[in-house]
Design a protein around this motif. Structure first.
Motif, PDB file in Angstrom:
ATOM      1  N   TYR A 254      -0.968   4.073   4.501  1.00 14.85           N
ATOM      2  CA  TYR A 254      -0.395   2.812   5.131  1.00 14.85           C
ATOM      3  C   TYR A 254      -0.958   1.773   4.375  1.00 14.85           C
ATOM      4  N   LEU A 255      -2.334   1.662   4.203  1.00 17.96           N
ATOM      5  CA  LEU A 255      -3.059   0.707   3.468  1.00 17.96           C
ATOM      6  C   LEU A 255      -2.817   0.545   2.113  1.00 17.96           C
ATOM      7  N   ALA A 256      -2.558   1.816   1.575  1.00 20.09           N
ATOM      8  CA  ALA A 256      -2.312   1.716  -0.089  1.00 20.09           C
ATOM      9  C   ALA A 256      -0.979   1.271  -0.237  1.00 20.09           C
ATOM     10  N   ASN A 257      -0.250   1.488   0.486  1.00 23.30           N
ATOM     11  CA  ASN A 257       1.360   0.973   0.162  1.00 23.30           C
ATOM     12  C   ASN A 257       1.537  -0.427   0.995  1.00 23.30           C
ATOM     13  N   ALA A 258       0.698  -0.990   1.216  1.00 19.81           N
ATOM     14  CA  ALA A 258       0.748  -2.593   2.087  1.00 19.81           C
ATOM     15  C   ALA A 258       0.351  -3.377   0.711  1.00 19.81           C
ATOM     16  N   ASP A 259       0.857  -4.791   1.091  1.00 15.17           N
ATOM     17  CA  ASP A 259       0.676  -5.679  -0.041  1.00 15.17           C
ATOM     18  C   ASP A 259      -0.348  -6.845   0.537  1.00 15.17           C
ATOM     19  N   ILE A 260      -0.606  -7.129   1.826  1.00 18.07           N
ATOM     20  CA  ILE A 260      -1.133  -8.175   2.392  1.00 18.07           C
ATOM     21  C   ILE A 260      -1.871  -7.514   3.637  1.00 18.07           C
ATOM     22  N   TYR A 261      -3.347  -7.817   3.783  1.00 18.33           N
ATOM     23  CA  TYR A 261      -3.969  -7.604   5.240  1.00 18.33           C
ATOM     24  C   TYR A 261      -4.094  -8.870   5.996  1.00 18.33           C
TER      25      TYR A 261
END
Length: 356
Positions: A254-261
């Motif tokens: 999920y983190l790898a496919n996200a754009d912003i935290y």
């Protein structure tokens, strides 16, 4: 060296911190004294530690303030530590262990060998009344008279402690191993905004939900919360996906496919989940609270209210190139300040300075 770690809460970020620290110092002997009254203690936790770590149960320890039970916990901790020969360092983790442990170390004549790491000190909590926060401040001040060096997890936590008139405080930034997964390159028009953690008051899911609602008419913006908790019902916006607790590999994907935290936290020590996101190059938008504000060099990416958070997200939407620039910046800041080996080395140097 024989290092005694004491912690009431054997779960969450403090637990992960201890696993990483002890594993990174394999040549030292570590004894972990831990509370057993938390339901979320990880199962089979011992396999996560190196063979140089042994464990002792602290059966009477509990989180909340209950004088009679706390006296029992103090006495049990005193008897446990008294039976351990040749203690070189006592490292206390989180507020309850920090309070009782400093009294016990004083009684045993070990104050000069004692370190206390609050991991988000108790009086920062906003899920309790102002009266209770004042009690927490008094307790921290009282315990400080028994000696021991306070080691905050971040500079802003150190400053928050010193603002209460408490002395003998330093800080060592939390550090982690960078995630081994690579951040995916986004070639679409969609932007995924992610947060990770327990859905609790500290993490402020209501604000996360309110921010998501501002983008309800934009089908290209998706919000994801990886985690579960008692306030999950506050994540009602239809553009939020709440995954619940998931396997580690799934979380990293999920983190790898996200754009912003996006962090909406009300208080922190120094959040490990944000560090993990930064380690793979996720740009971060963080609430301006203790712990969070240490993680960005450009304060434009901190916010105090929903309007500022929405403004930053819209700025990213209009300037996609900024996502690439801030991705590189996140990695740069992480590698410079928050790697595990740096943290462990600084703790080792501190241990050695107290050992001689």
């Amino acid at each position: 060296m024989k290092i005694i770690h004491v912690m009431e809460c054997f779960a969450g970020g403090t637990f992960n911190f201890l696993v990483d620290l002890t594993n990174e110092l394999p040549n030292e002997k570590h004894i972990v004294i831990y509370g057993t009254n938390r339901e979320n203690t990880p199962k089979n936790f011992k396999v996560l530690f190196n063979k140089n770590v042994t464990f002792i149960e602290w059966k009477t320890a509990q989180r909340e303030m209950k004088p009679l039970k706390d006296i029992k916990a103090l006495w049990e901790l005193y008897m446990i530590l008294k039976k351990i020969n040749d203690i070189d360092i006592i490292h206390l983790h989180s507020s309850k262990a920090g309070f009782l442990g400093r009294i016990v170390s004083f009684l045993l004549g070990k104050s000069k060998k004692t370190i206390y790491t609050p991991h988000a000190i108790s009086f920062l909590r906003l899920d309790v009344s102002p009266k209770k926060r004042k009690i927490f401040i008094w307790m921290e001040k009282f315990a400080s008279f028994f000696g021991g060096k306070i080691v905050a997890c971040s500079q802003s936590e150190k400053e928050a402690i010193e603002e209460q008139g408490i002395k003998n405080v330093t800080f060592i930034n939390n550090g982690i191993k960078p995630l081994e997964i690579e951040k995916k390159v986004n070639t679409s028009n969609k932007i995924t905004i992610i947060s990770v953690g327990r859905v609790s008051i500290q993490k402020n899911p209501k604000l996360f939900n309110d921010i998501a609602l501002e983008f309800i008419d934009n089908p290209n913006i998706q919000f994801i919360w990886c985690g579960d908790g008692e306030l999950k019902s506050e994540l009602t916006s239809p553009n939020i996906k709440c995954t619940g607790w998931i396997e580690r590999k799934t979380l990293e994907n999920y983190l790898a496919n996200a754009d912003i935290y996006l962090s909406t936290s009300l208080w922190e020590g120094l959040p490990l989940s944000v560090l993990e996101a930064m380690s793979i190059g996720l740009p971060v938008i963080l609430s301006d609270c203790v712990g969070n504000r240490d993680l960005v060099e450009n304060k434009d990416f901190l916010y105090k209210d929903k309007q500022k958070a929405v403004k930053i997200i819209n700025y990213y939407i209009k300037n996609k190139r900024l996502l690439v620039e801030q991705s590189l910046k996140s990695k740069e800041v992480f590698n410079k300040n928050f790697k595990l080996e740096n943290m462990a080395n600084l703790y080792y140097q501190l241990y050695r300075s107290l050992y001689v």
